[in-house]
Design an enzyme around this catalytic site. Structure first.
Site, PDB file in Angstrom:
ATOM      1  N   SER A 168       0.844  -1.200   0.000  1.00 29.22           N
ATOM      2  CA  SER A 168       0.000   0.000   0.000  1.00 29.22           C
ATOM      3  C   SER A 168       0.880   1.251   0.000  1.00 29.22           C
ATOM      4  O   SER A 168       1.751   1.366  -0.855  1.00 29.22           O
ATOM      5  CB  SER A 168      -0.951  -0.037   1.206  1.00 29.22           C
ATOM      6  OG  SER A 168      -1.967   0.906   1.069  1.00 29.22           O
ATOM      7  N   ARG A 238     -11.952   6.939   9.512  1.00 28.35           N
ATOM      8  CA  ARG A 238     -11.481   5.554   9.503  1.00 28.35           C
ATOM      9  C   ARG A 238     -12.556   4.607   8.963  1.00 28.35           C
ATOM     10  O   ARG A 238     -12.253   3.664   8.225  1.00 28.35           O
ATOM     11  CB  ARG A 238     -11.089   5.142  10.920  1.00 28.35           C
ATOM     12  CG  ARG A 238     -10.658   3.699  11.072  1.00 28.35           C
ATOM     13  CD  ARG A 238      -9.402   3.395  10.286  1.00 28.35           C
ATOM     14  NE  ARG A 238      -8.830   2.108  10.659  1.00 28.35           N
ATOM     15  CZ  ARG A 238      -7.699   1.635  10.177  1.00 28.35           C
ATOM     16  NH1 ARG A 238      -7.023   2.331   9.291  1.00 28.35           N
ATOM     17  NH2 ARG A 238      -7.227   0.483  10.563  1.00 28.35           N
ATOM     18  N   ASP A 334      -8.690  -6.365  -4.813  1.00 33.41           N
ATOM     19  CA  ASP A 334      -8.271  -5.055  -4.300  1.00 33.41           C
ATOM     20  C   ASP A 334      -8.785  -3.975  -5.247  1.00 33.41           C
ATOM     21  O   ASP A 334      -8.299  -3.841  -6.365  1.00 33.41           O
ATOM     22  CB  ASP A 334      -6.737  -5.009  -4.209  1.00 33.41           C
ATOM     23  CG  ASP A 334      -6.206  -3.716  -3.609  1.00 33.41           C
ATOM     24  OD1 ASP A 334      -6.983  -2.754  -3.426  1.00 33.41           O
ATOM     25  OD2 ASP A 334      -4.995  -3.677  -3.304  1.00 33.41           O
ATOM     26  N   HIS A 367      -7.974  -5.120  -0.412  1.00 32.04           N
ATOM     27  CA  HIS A 367      -6.680  -4.466  -0.255  1.00 32.04           C
ATOM     28  C   HIS A 367      -5.942  -4.959   0.988  1.00 32.04           C
ATOM     29  O   HIS A 367      -4.730  -5.113   0.982  1.00 32.04           O
ATOM     30  CB  HIS A 367      -6.891  -2.953  -0.183  1.00 32.04           C
ATOM     31  CG  HIS A 367      -5.638  -2.168  -0.052  1.00 32.04           C
ATOM     32  ND1 HIS A 367      -4.658  -2.165  -1.034  1.00 32.04           N
ATOM     33  CD2 HIS A 367      -5.164  -1.362   0.943  1.00 32.04           C
ATOM     34  CE1 HIS A 367      -3.653  -1.388  -0.645  1.00 32.04           C
ATOM     35  NE2 HIS A 367      -3.934  -0.901   0.537  1.00 32.04           N
ATOM     36  N   ASP A 368      -6.688  -5.164   2.075  1.00 28.70           N
ATOM     37  CA  ASP A 368      -6.067  -5.568   3.339  1.00 28.70           C
ATOM     38  C   ASP A 368      -5.372  -6.918   3.265  1.00 28.70           C
ATOM     39  O   ASP A 368      -4.693  -7.299   4.228  1.00 28.70           O
ATOM     40  CB  ASP A 368      -7.127  -5.613   4.446  1.00 28.70           C
ATOM     41  CG  ASP A 368      -7.072  -4.371   5.324  1.00 28.70           C
ATOM     42  OD1 ASP A 368      -6.215  -3.501   5.068  1.00 28.70           O
ATOM     43  OD2 ASP A 368      -7.877  -4.265   6.265  1.00 28.70           O
TER      44      ASP A 368
END
Lengths: 395, 395
Positions: A168, A238, A334, A367-368
């Site tokens: 990232s 967040r 992602d 993505h994580d």
């Protein structure tokens, strides 16, 4: 390291209030005689960099791996986090016998400047005023972060890195390292990243910044002096960002439309759905460990990142003539840093005649995934490091 | 319509303050003797429904088309909006000679209950207290909205609708109409919608709600009495949602990483990028025309929508035995209500033995395409209405 030797970190200001665990960070300070030249044109000093290390530097100093953290990551890559008490954020990847094997390699992970876990950032004390910088902290870039890390490595006497690795935003630092210091980077592993932040990603970051700045407890960035913290705005920021870290498929599989521990809808604005409760928890737990102003600064650095633009509009030019060995990895689900972003890097590296391997990993974790237990990713990292270490002649 | 005849609308409370243009809405009131039975079990009264009409009802009352608006839409489908002064939100689709031709059809567009443009909602006066409802307004569902619309049509003496048409949330109402009142719906056109809200969509809505409720000017929902409005929170909610209405490709093509009218980055938190400026504008202009509590209520209604769940878990059961003619349309770049959601409806309609046509329109304009000038969509609506009107024997 003009102002004294490398030392044990004192807890950063914010973390100190809540830390239940020892902080394994080290810090180095650079005084006014060694300012950090910033892309904005400013010379910044004094500069502090907090970092952790794991493993041992070998005799010829050839086994150093720099791990670059993501937006809200920090230097606690493999050790217990001093605020949350949780395992290091890349504990699955870095450690004895892990793909990044600390029995073979010396791992260094610095907290990026602008962040909030000990390196200079908006919560640091401005020596001119004796008060927290707030928005008087200069806006920094990914290149500034990397330049500061190079100063740290100079101070540690590490001329060449065996590898620079990150996912990232960390992958942005990896690319910047390879472009700015090609002779110092033997190999570079860039996971789930991009060579420039997309309009959609800038948009999501801007929502987060507006959420923070809309919170009256933000006080124009001077909330530390005001004795407040814009926790509500930061939590909303967040929550919005967290959605982008996951895939639609994973959300559907994990939560779907499942209700909480109730038989039916409440017909209120309580968290009826599990996904609501999960998101609220993500927002609330984040504000315990992260500083709102740092969120502004680090997102801004990512938005500004555009490696091609820094090289006359040609990404290939950024890598021209490099001898670094590259590995680029992406994840099928992602949508924040889609595979097309990684392919763009690969094409540029090919055009530059670089040695590069590329893999797209099939996962629904979004993505994580770069932080998670993905065996295929571990295999790839292990394989890439193994081949590079043989080429480098590291036992 | 117990408490008097259909009448010209007085401006709704919020709009009145800022209206520069005449409001062409009509309103009907239902008194305590005609309560609206809600899914929550409550009987709600008094009930007001604001709506607009265009065209003329024919002699046998067979040419009525009900247009259902989306989350932040309203009854001003084809007339000038009283607050913004802009053309009706579906002016490109509805009007003389348009695909929904008001020279042939009688178009009715009601403001959904829970919204803020004249129909009963959280900004309405609670007759028990003489003050705005705020959060004392009951949480309503898509089915409740449709039941209220059926009361309106009963009052207007319209037994059968030639068509029910809507996009996004409007498409949810279309499906609910077809499921709840199959004999009243000759044809149904559902664009860019879903039979249940996904976990990701609930998540984005929850971010918006948390942004509103985090704004201290929200005052627990009683901001009207407090003399405030949670404009900052609502603007953030809108910004986050707006990203989901567009496609990544359209954002990249339209804005990319283009800077504002400046040669270079400012190294501040000003809106350097055009996408930032655009998003801020979207947020700020939205709060002029929409009520924050209504945003909570209408998003909640969408989140609760799950047509299969209301029919024993089988979407086909919801449509079993229907004689309604359906058309389902989706857009290739819509990631909020992707084509897979539309296919799910189509499969259920097929399983129910319904007459259904389906088309996926190739466009990069994302979810918002249903509101835009998309010739292929116009052709499809025109063709579907033409065939249905021949079948219905409408000249």
């Amino acid at each position: 390291m003009s102002e004294g030797e490398q030392m044990r970190a004192s807890f950063p200001e914010m973390a100190r209030k809540q830390a239940d665990h020892p902080d394994d960070s080290l810090v180095v300070d650079f005084g006014p005689d060694q300012p950090l030249r910033l892309d904005s044109g400013l010379d910044f000093a004094p500069l502090r960099i907090a970092y952790t290390t794991a493993g041992r530097l070998n005799a010829d100093r050839s086994n150093a791996i720099l791990v670059c953290h993501a937006l809200t990551g920090d230097q606690h890559v493999t050790n217990v986090h001093p605020v949350t008490g949780r395992a290091g954020w890349w504990d699955v990847m870095v450690g004895p016998g892990r793909p990044i094997d600390t029995e073979r390699f010396f791992v260094i992970c610095p907290n990026v400047i602008g962040s909030c876990m000990g390196s200079s950032g908006p919560a640091s004390t401005n020596p001119t005023t004796g008060r927290p910088y707030g928005l008087d902290f200069p806006v920094v870039t990914i290149a500034d972060m990397v330049r500061a890390q190079a100063m740290l490595l100079d101070g540690l006497g590490i001329a060449t890195l065996f590898a620079v690795i990150g996912g990232s935003m960390g992958g942005m630092l990896v690319q910047q390292w390879a472009a700015a210091y090609p002779s110092r980077v033997f190999s570079a592993l860039c996971i789930a990243s991009a060579s420039r932040h997309s309009a959609q990603n800038i948009a999501f970051h801007e929502v987060g910044r507006q959420a923070i700045m809309a919170d009256p407890d933000w006080h124009g960035g001077q909330y530390i002096e005001a004795g407040t913290r814009p926790t509500k705005g930061l939590a909303v920021a967040r929550m919005a960002a967290h959605i982008t870290y996951l895939s639609e498929g994973a959300l559907q599989r994990k939560f779907g439309r499942n209700l909480q521990d109730r038989a039916a809808r409440t017909f209120t604005f309580d968290a009826d759905f599990q996904i609501e409760s999960y998101l609220r928890h993500q927002g609330l737990s984040f504000v315990d460990r992260f500083d709102a102003n740092s969120y502004l600064y680090v997102t801004r650095a990512m938005d500004y990142f555009d490696l091609a633009s820094d090289h006359g509009g040609s990404l290939a030019t950024a890598f021209r003539g490099t001898a670094t060995r590259f590995c680029i990895a992406s994840f099928t689900s992602d949508w924040l840093f889609p595979t097309s972003d990684s392919r763009q890097i690969v094409h540029a590296l090919n055009a530059a005649g670089a040695r590069v391997s590329f893999v797209e990993i099939d996962t629904d974790k979004g993505h994580d995934a770069f932080l998670l237990d993905i065996p295929e990713l571990f295999d790839i990292v292990r394989g890439f490091i193994g081949a590079a270490s043989r080429a480098r002649g590291i036992a």
